[in-house]
Motif scaffolding. Structure first.
Motif, PDB file in Angstrom:
ATOM      1  N   PRO A 188      48.451  35.174  41.912  1.00 57.86           N
ATOM      2  CA  PRO A 188      47.890  34.369  42.994  1.00 57.86           C
ATOM      3  C   PRO A 188      47.525  35.178  44.233  1.00 57.86           C
ATOM      4  O   PRO A 188      46.867  34.660  45.132  1.00 57.86           O
ATOM      5  CB  PRO A 188      49.010  33.369  43.296  1.00 57.86           C
ATOM      6  N   ASP A 189      47.935  36.450  44.280  1.00 60.74           N
ATOM      7  CA  ASP A 189      47.624  37.274  45.440  1.00 60.74           C
ATOM      8  C   ASP A 189      46.266  37.944  45.342  1.00 60.74           C
ATOM      9  O   ASP A 189      45.833  38.631  46.267  1.00 60.74           O
ATOM     10  CB  ASP A 189      48.706  38.345  45.635  1.00 60.74           C
ATOM     11  N   VAL A 190      45.555  37.755  44.222  1.00 64.72           N
ATOM     12  CA  VAL A 190      44.252  38.393  44.015  1.00 64.72           C
ATOM     13  C   VAL A 190      43.131  37.477  44.482  1.00 64.72           C
ATOM     14  O   VAL A 190      43.083  36.298  44.116  1.00 64.72           O
ATOM     15  CB  VAL A 190      44.056  38.760  42.530  1.00 64.72           C
ATOM     16  N   ARG A 191      42.248  38.004  45.311  1.00 60.98           N
ATOM     17  CA  ARG A 191      41.051  37.272  45.758  1.00 60.98           C
ATOM     18  C   ARG A 191      39.837  37.860  45.063  1.00 60.98           C
ATOM     19  O   ARG A 191      39.583  39.070  45.143  1.00 60.98           O
ATOM     20  CB  ARG A 191      40.856  37.376  47.274  1.00 60.98           C
ATOM     21  N   VAL A 192      39.079  37.025  44.384  1.00 65.45           N
ATOM     22  CA  VAL A 192      37.899  37.481  43.651  1.00 65.45           C
ATOM     23  C   VAL A 192      36.686  37.435  44.573  1.00 65.45           C
ATOM     24  O   VAL A 192      36.426  36.424  45.227  1.00 65.45           O
ATOM     25  CB  VAL A 192      37.666  36.609  42.397  1.00 65.45           C
ATOM     26  N   ARG A 193      35.955  38.550  44.608  1.00 69.90           N
ATOM     27  CA  ARG A 193      34.774  38.660  45.464  1.00 69.90           C
ATOM     28  C   ARG A 193      33.577  39.170  44.648  1.00 69.90           C
ATOM     29  O   ARG A 193      33.730  39.883  43.664  1.00 69.90           O
ATOM     30  CB  ARG A 193      35.032  39.618  46.632  1.00 69.90           C
ATOM     31  N   HIS A 194      32.368  38.820  45.125  1.00 69.32           N
ATOM     32  CA  HIS A 194      31.145  39.261  44.469  1.00 69.32           C
ATOM     33  C   HIS A 194      30.875  40.737  44.744  1.00 69.32           C
ATOM     34  O   HIS A 194      31.190  41.260  45.821  1.00 69.32           O
ATOM     35  CB  HIS A 194      29.947  38.444  44.960  1.00 69.32           C
ATOM     36  N   ILE A 195      30.265  41.397  43.759  1.00 72.89           N
ATOM     37  CA  ILE A 195      29.674  42.716  43.983  1.00 72.89           C
ATOM     38  C   ILE A 195      28.266  42.468  44.509  1.00 72.89           C
ATOM     39  O   ILE A 195      27.443  41.839  43.833  1.00 72.89           O
ATOM     40  CB  ILE A 195      29.637  43.529  42.685  1.00 72.89           C
TER      41      ILE A 195
END
Length: 420
Positions: free
Chosen positions: A275-282
């Motif tokens: 839950p500590d991972v934030r997914v972001r766009h390249i």
């Protein structure tokens, strides 16, 4: 704590949908297992109704005069127990049976005062608000736990939020009538309101996690001391010598970020995100610096994993968080009658006091939903099957909020719990 009355309906005319919702709510208010005098309501509408937001709030609050406080927002889709409404006019309402001193509705023009000791908060936000990440972090800092849950409004038209309290206006709102644009709004809760919340991820790492060893702004130039662009291309098994194939693979790839690990961090499950991972766009490649541009400001020491959306992983993780909440709430020792009822397949979906769940809020990414999970309403059907038949409302967001972070491609499930 008794069950929270809730209702949902779809109809081309909002007044007809509101009538169906009110009929369901009134029927539940008369049942002994449901709260009979709630004063706080959550209202979620799809963007088909956005232009009529003020009329909808005026109508519902007028028909439910005992409900003095309202909060909510708009989504391209909304959720309820076992069903989701996408690309159709719909609304969902839940009435929370909480004492008035245990919560406070707030908005950008009527922020939380120092006199109210917030423990946690449900937050609705406009994704177009400047410095939104900082505002979310600041709001989290106003709570004892630093824990927020909620999401960003999503709409193909007007982006609205609902926030009204007491006699129809919160002190400081002036002539506002409860419908707002921009900023943050929501409901803060005291420590007396027990809840359990989880983040469920929708992406799966495709390569090992690495450390950001060099970066400039939002461009990572080195991972574990190696040129970041070369690392990305190597993970994907492509080369810029064949740009069409390479760019196609890069467009389907995302970056999972988390802060530099510290002592005491939980152990991560192999092949999955915590839950500590934030997914972001390249958002771009920089061949000159051999860098990769990410849609977030980076810092040396951050951990980065290249990842892709994965429906099977998303389904498994959603089942996992629901199971964790059930195991947390259902006591190890319970009367034989209760244990039998919960284990009975026919009764497993029915509300039961042993579950200690009064109601739930589910905020999921607008790119998830049934289509991603295999069919109409499939995501909410997974929740019901795993969690049981709990009163639930929510919406599909342009970004999800949990703790003090903004997420993407996730779901945030929060359950209000009753005492033993």
């Amino acid at each position: 704590m008794k069950l929270f009355p809730y209702a949902h309906a779809t109809h081309p005319q909002w007044r007809m949908a509101a009538g169906l919702v009110l009929a369901q709510l009134r029927a539940q208010l008369a049942l002994p297992d449901y709260a009979s005098t709630p004063t706080l309501a959550l209202l979620y509408i799809t963007d088909h109704y956005a232009s009529a937001a003020q009329d909808i709030l005026d109508h519902l609050s007028g028909e439910l005069p005992e409900v003095t406080d309202w909060s909510g927002t708009v989504g391209v889709g909304i959720a309820a127990n076992n069903v989701e409404y996408f690309d159709e006019p719909a609304m969902a309402v839940m009435l929370l049976g909480l004492p008035a001193h245990q919560y406070r509705v707030f908005s950008g023009v009527a922020p939380l005062g120092m006199a109210f000791e917030a423990h946690t908060a449900l937050v609705h936000a406009d994704g177009n608000t400047q410095d939104l990440s900082e505002l979310v972090a600041e709001m989290a800092g106003r709570t004892d736990t630093g824990y927020l849950f909620g999401g960003l409004a999503s709409s193909r038209g007007s982006t609205v939020q609902f926030a009204t309290g007491g006699n129809g206006n919160i002190k400081g709102h002036g002539g506002a009538r409860g419908v707002f644009h921009g900023g943050l709004s929501g409901v803060a809760f005291t420590q007396d309101v027990a809840l359990s919340s989880r983040v469920t991820q929708g992406c799966q790492p495709i390569a090992p996690e690495r450390s950001v060893t060099a970066c400039e702004g939002n461009v990572v130039t080195a991972l574990d001391g190696e040129p970041a662009l070369q690392v990305l291309l190597g993970d994907l098994g492509v080369s810029l010598a064949e740009p069409r194939e390479a760019l196609g693979r890069v467009r389907a790839t995302l970056a999972g970020l988390r802060s530099a690990p510290s002592e005491g961090d939980s152990v991560r499950r192999p092949g999955s995100f915590g839950p500590d991972v934030r997914v972001r766009h390249i958002i771009g490649l920089d061949p000159a610096r051999e860098g990769v541009a990410i849609a977030e400001t980076l810092e040396v020491g951050m951990r980065l994993s290249f990842c892709q959306r994965n429906a099977q992983a998303a389904r498994a993780d959603l089942v996992r968080v629901c199971a964790e909440i059930r195991e947390e709430l259902e006591p190890e020792d319970m009367p034989a009658e209760a244990a039998l009822a919960l284990s009975n397949n026919l009764a497993a979906s029915a509300p039961h006091p042993a579950r200690r769940m009064a109601g739930a809020i589910y905020v999921s990414c607008a790119s998830r939903g049934g289509a991603h999970f295999g069919g109409p309403s499939a995501e909410l059907q997974i929740v019901r099957h795993a969690l049981g038949d709990v009163p639930l409302v929510g919406f599909f967001a342009g970004g999800e909020i949990a703790r003090h972070h903004l997420y993407g491609y996730t779901g945030v499930l929060t359950v209000f719990t009753a005492t033993d």
